[in-house]
Design a protein around this motif. Structure first.
Motif, PDB file in Angstrom:
ATOM      1  N   SER A 111      -3.892  -0.866   0.889  1.00 36.96           N
ATOM      2  CA  SER A 111      -3.827   0.475   0.310  1.00 36.96           C
ATOM      3  C   SER A 111      -5.134   0.865  -0.373  1.00 36.96           C
ATOM      4  CB  SER A 111      -2.662   0.569  -0.679  1.00 36.96           C
ATOM      5  OG  SER A 111      -2.799  -0.377  -1.726  1.00 36.96           O
ATOM      6  N   GLY A 119      -2.559   5.144  -2.462  1.00 34.52           N
ATOM      7  CA  GLY A 119      -3.013   3.760  -2.583  1.00 34.52           C
ATOM      8  C   GLY A 119      -3.265   3.361  -4.014  1.00 34.52           C
ATOM      9  N   LEU A 174       2.096   3.912   3.583  1.00 42.30           N
ATOM     10  CA  LEU A 174       1.821   3.278   2.302  1.00 42.30           C
ATOM     11  C   LEU A 174       3.088   2.959   1.520  1.00 42.30           C
ATOM     12  CD1 LEU A 174      -1.232   5.461   1.240  1.00 42.30           C
ATOM     13  CD2 LEU A 174      -1.288   3.132   2.098  1.00 42.30           C
TER      14      LEU A 174
END
Length: 1024
Positions: free
Chosen positions: A532, A891, A307
């Motif tokens: 995400s 995220g 991420l």
């Protein structure tokens, strides 16, 4: 006099010129560069800070979730008996010395103890249980009555033992000795107790065991009896005697490093334990805790880069694009420096002096933002760990600083080393060709190769983490390249049709390099945001699915014993509607339920049975034969029936009735031996179990093993206590019994009788059941249940014996069951069958304290209790408080961060080129274009590129997610059942798309409107 020729005038300084240019003339650019540098540093430095915070929170969570036995280290010495004598357990103090000092330093106080299994020598059913000594036990119990033991032989008992076995204070009893039965050990009850401080007892169960089991094999168990050490010393040897020294893991100051070190120390103890004696055993769960810690930390080292790394790369890419635009805007200054003889090196130094200070200053707030984020995370995550920057924080700062400096240096050198005739131009113009240039072709080929490798699964390990970013980048590069020729062609066509605003906007998008920059950045940003948030939503969905599957229902509790009728009566009293609590019988791989209540209460997270499937597993509609009385008689006639043993000699065959007096309670009543061939006999017997009523479960034939039975048998005139019973006398009212050794088939007989054709040989007894008992149990199977190939399908019955079954449907998951299980009707599987310890009786109900209290009260009235309560909320928390969950939670931060990056690019590009754009609009004003049209041209200038980037980015994010999600760790461990569903979370993706379509075009339109408002006619003179 203050001119350039004045002696008081300062000499020209490059540093002073750069400062004035950056913070005076181009303050907006400088602030944007500072913001980008801050974001790059924050993203890079936050990774180790977040990783450390997760590790510390994980340690606190693992220790909090661990049982006292798991979060302790105990060394046990066991006694042993053999033919030539016995070996006593060691002194607890000697056992304590086996724990190394470095391990003991990380543990709490060591507690010494002894245990043995004792059974009183007198009593109809004497209870067995634990005799226990713990050093300092009286300080960790609540004394309910009497005094604590002080002398040898004195014991404390539980209140349950007082109720069950009348062990009041002053009761004297003797327990047997393991060596000599004549040397019994005297004990005396001196009081009662209740345990306190579960952690101190280190998982040792002391109460909740006392019980009496009645029936054919009665037994009894008592709770732990607490005594003093001298009791063990005075006794020669007690059954199963042990001595131990154990200490809990210190949780107050436990952290990652200390737990890892403790795990290594425990492994060293385990390796050397066997060398110190065969009587020694190490009991601990620390090794499992450290294994879980290592596994989840490894997950974090994969998910966090998945991420954060693309966002960091995007930040550097954005920095490069912004620096490229910034240096292009300074081509005039570079040209002047080159013409004055400063050369490329001097021109590059001039650019660095103006651009680099703002970027370097941004490192400091970036580091502070990372630390502040770490503190926020520490407060949000569970546990009470102290804040730590993490061992990689300094390295991350240096990496961010190096990336900023090298990117700035490359951008400055690139512009300064261009040929002088190119420097004096206004800047590069986007290519209008469909074909790629050499550099573009090389970049697209490299990125495309990575995407193909990612899609085909060839990218493994850390390289696979770049897959989604590569997919987004390739999409952005292709769209940006196509924007040139497509934008020009569409723009010219629209202009030819008189569509000035839309045609000019598309034409400018195709001509200017800034439009291509916007497309690439917006595409990558929207793709990462979609990916995400999709990962975050999929993780939430899978944790919910896993928690629901593991728990089965909001609340699940075990009911010791197998009294299903009593449980149903208790639930009928506590929940008259039958919709909030239901009984469930759980076997090894079979779940037996009451469909009416179960379908409302149980969780089916992946797929629930349809109404047709619920009806398909219902039991037969036939009614049972009711027997109410104790004396049963039956007319039996043999027709061609022969029974011979393996030597050919005639043998007798015994006929019995099998009845169920209650659900799961099966009894056989012998009626007598079958008559000889061609004769009739009336058989009778006593069935005490049917005095209050029972149901016919089967007819049973028994004879010598290996004998053969061949012929027909006719039964009629069933009477109970002299009363005729209306029983099943039609062939269709009975099942056929058939296996490889036995065939009992009902055939047509005379009115009021039932006739069976028998061909059997092998193992006895054999049975034939009425149609009220299902011959095959209809079952709903999981998708992963093996299909029967050579053998017929079977499911585990309530007695642990496999029963023939038929498939009624397929489900992805069964609540709280493995992936090769079957769902059956509780009534169908218990008709005519026993409920043994092979099945576990449970109650599944809603999570309502009042309902649970009512169920407990109703069960207590029937001498039953709830045990091993499992709640969905607790199970779900074990999945939420994991590194897999915390990693995916990034995220929620990555999506806003990449949106901020995209906004910064739009703002920086507007700040860099606003004068040129305002001058172009001013020229249009001079040529007669009205103010409203110029404002529309300003607003629409960036919108085509932004819209193309948003659409392409969302689609690229979906594609990258489809390819990458199967490799993402959504749960702390790989599940053994198919709970994972990695399909796209459309609500999350649509939400991201809406935000992007609103936020980014609005920002582009707003910056264009600001530029249009500055398009005064006087701007034309600035280009003169």
């Amino acid at each position: 006099m203050r001119g350039w020729g004045s002696p008081r005038a300062h000499a020209w300084s490059p540093a002073r010129h750069a400062w004035r240019a950056a913070w005076g003339h181009r303050r907006g650019q400088a602030l944007a560069l500072l913001a980008i540098s801050t974001l790059i540093t924050a993203c890079t430095a936050f990774a180790p800070v977040y990783d450390r915070a997760m590790q510390q929170a994980l340690v606190d969570t693992l220790l909090a979730q661990a049982t006292p036995a798991e979060a302790s280290v105990t060394v046990v010495s066991e006694s042993s008996d053999f033919a030539g004598g016995a070996i006593d357990s060691r002194d607890p103090r000697e056992v304590a010395s086996l724990i190394p000092d470095d391990v003991a330093a990380q543990l709490g106080p060591v507690v010494l103890g002894r245990t043995a299994i004792v059974t009183p020598t007198t009593g109809e059913v004497p209870p067995s249980g634990l005799l226990l000594w713990r050093d300092g036990a009286c300080e960790h119990v609540r004394l309910l009555s009497g005094t604590c033991p002080e002398a040898s032989g004195e014991i404390l008992v539980s209140e349950a033992d007082v109720d069950n076995f009348d062990l009041v204070a002053g009761t004297a009893l003797e327990v047997s000795n393991a060596i000599d039965e004549d040397l019994d050990v005297p004990l005396e009850v001196v009081g009662t107790y209740a345990p306190l401080d579960e952690a101190w007892w280190q998982g040792q169960r002391t109460v909740g065991i006392s019980s009496i089991t009645r029936g054919l094999e009665p037994s009894a168990n008592h709770d732990a009896w607490l005594t003093v050490e001298q009791t063990f010393v005075d006794a020669l040897s007690l059954t199963g005697e042990t001595s131990q020294a154990g200490a809990p893991v210190g949780t107050a100051d436990a952290d990652v490093d200390s737990l890892v070190a403790l795990g290594e120390g425990v492994q060293e103890i385990a390796r050397t334990m066997g060398l110190r004696g065969a009587d020694l055993e190490l009991r601990t769960g620390v090794d499992e805790l450290t294994d879980a810690l290592g596994a989840q930390v490894a997950q974090a080292h994969r998910t966090v880069p998945l991420l954060l790394a693309p966002m960091a790369v995007l930040s550097v890419f954005v920095l490069w694009l912004v620096l490229t635009a910034a240096t292009s805007a300074r081509r005039g200054e570079v040209a002047v420096a080159r013409l004055r003889g400063r050369g490329p090196a001097g021109a590059a130094a001039l650019l660095l002096l103006e651009l680099l200070p703002a970027l370097l200053v941004g490192v400091v707030p970036g580091a502070l933002v990372a630390l502040a984020g770490g503190e926020v995370v520490r407060r949000l995550l569970p546990g009470q760990s102290t804040f730590e920057a993490g061992p990689g924080f300094a390295g991350a700062l240096l990496l961010a600083l190096l990336a900023v400096v090298l990117t700035t240096l490359a951008a400055a050198v690139r512009t300064a080393r261009e040929p002088l005739q190119d420097v004096v131009r206004s800047g590069p113009v986007a290519s209008g060709r469909w074909a790629f240039g050499a550099v573009e072709a090389f970049v697209v080929a490299c990125v495309g190769t990575g995407v193909v490798a990612f899609a085909s699964g060839s990218l493994q390990g850390p390289l696979a983490l770049a897959g989604p970013a590569l997919t987004a980048l390739l999409t952005g590069l292709l769209l940006a390249h196509l924007a040139g020729p497509v934008g020009r062609a569409l723009g010219r066509r629209l202009l030819g049709r008189g569509r000035l605003v839309s045609g000019t906007s598309l034409l400018e998008t195709g001509r200017r390099s800034e439009g291509r920059t916007v497309i690439v950045v917006v595409t990558v940003a929207c793709a990462l945001a979609a990916f995400s948030m999709d990962a975050l939503a999929i993780g939430e969905r899978n944790r919910s699915t896993a928690g629901r599957h593991e728990s089965g229902a909001p609340v699940v509790a075990r009911v010791p014993g197998g009294d299903l009728d009593a449980v149903r009566a208790a639930l009928g009293e506590a929940d008259p509607t039958g919709s909030r609590a239901t009984p469930v019988l759980v076997g090894r791989d079979t779940l037996a339920v009451d469909p009416a209540g179960f379908r409302r209460i149980a969780f089916f997270p992946r797929e629930a049975p349809t109404s047709e499937e619920w009806r398909a597993i219902a039991p037969p509609e036939e009614q049972p034969v009711e027997i109410a009385g104790s004396r049963v008689s039956l007319d039996v006639r043999s027709d061609g029936l022969n029974a011979d043993d393996i030597f050919g000699s005639e043998v007798d065959v015994r006929l019995s009735l099998v009845v169920t007096s209650a659900t799961g309670v099966r009894r056989a009543a012998t009626l007598g031996f079958l008559p000889s061939d061609g004769s009739r006999r009336r058989l009778s017997g006593t069935v005490d179990a049917c005095a209050d009523g029972c149901r016919l479960a089967a007819l049973q034939l028994a004879t010598a093993q290996g004998a053969t039975i061949d012929g027909e048998l006719e039964l009629s005139d069933l009477r109970v206590d002299g009363r005729s019973v209306d029983w099943v006398s039609s062939a269709s009212d009975w099942n056929t019994t058939q296996d490889e050794d036995t065939l009992i088939e009902p055939v047509a007989g005379s009115e009021g009788s039932v006739r069976f054709a028998i061909d059997a040989g092998g193992f006895y007894p054999i049975e034939v059941s009425p149609a009220w008992v299902p011959a095959t149990v209809p079952a709903l199977l999981t998708d992963y249940h093996p299909d029967p190939v050579e053998e017929s399908l079977t499911v585990e019955g309530s007695d642990g014996i496999d029963r023939p079954a038929t498939e009624a449907g397929r489900l992805v998951l069964l609540p709280a069951m493995p992936d090769d299980s079957a769902l059956v009707d509780l009534d169908a599987v218990t008709r005519g069958a026993s409920i043994t310890r092979d099945s576990r009786l449970e109650i599944w109900m809603e999570d309502d304290p009042d309902l649970e209290a009512a169920v407990r009260s109703a069960l207590e009235e029937r001498d039953l209790a709830l045990a091993d309560v499992r709640r969905y909320a607790d199970v779900r928390r074990t999945y939420d408080d994991t590194v897999a969950s915390w990693s995916l939670a990034l995220g929620a931060a990555v999506a806003p961060a990449v949106m901020l990056l995209a906004l910064l690019v739009l703002l920086v590009l507007a700040a860099i080129g606003w004068r040129t754009r305002a001058r172009d609009l001013a020229v249009l004003r001079l040529n007669g274009v009205d103010r409203r049209t110029t404002r529309r041209l300003g607003v629409w200038a960036r919108l085509p590129a932004v819209l193309v980037g948003v659409v392409g980015g969302v689609l690229a994010g979906i594609g990258g997610a489809v390819l990458a999600m199967p490799d993402v760790a959504f749960l702390p461990e790989v599940p053994e059942v198919p709970v994972l569903d990695v399909s796209t979370s459309w609500p999350a993706v649509v939400a991201v798309a809406v935000v992007c379509l609103v936020l980014l075009p609005a920002a582009a339109a707003l910056t264009g409107l600001v530029v249009a408002r500055r398009a005064h006619v006087e701007r034309v003179r600035e280009g003169a």
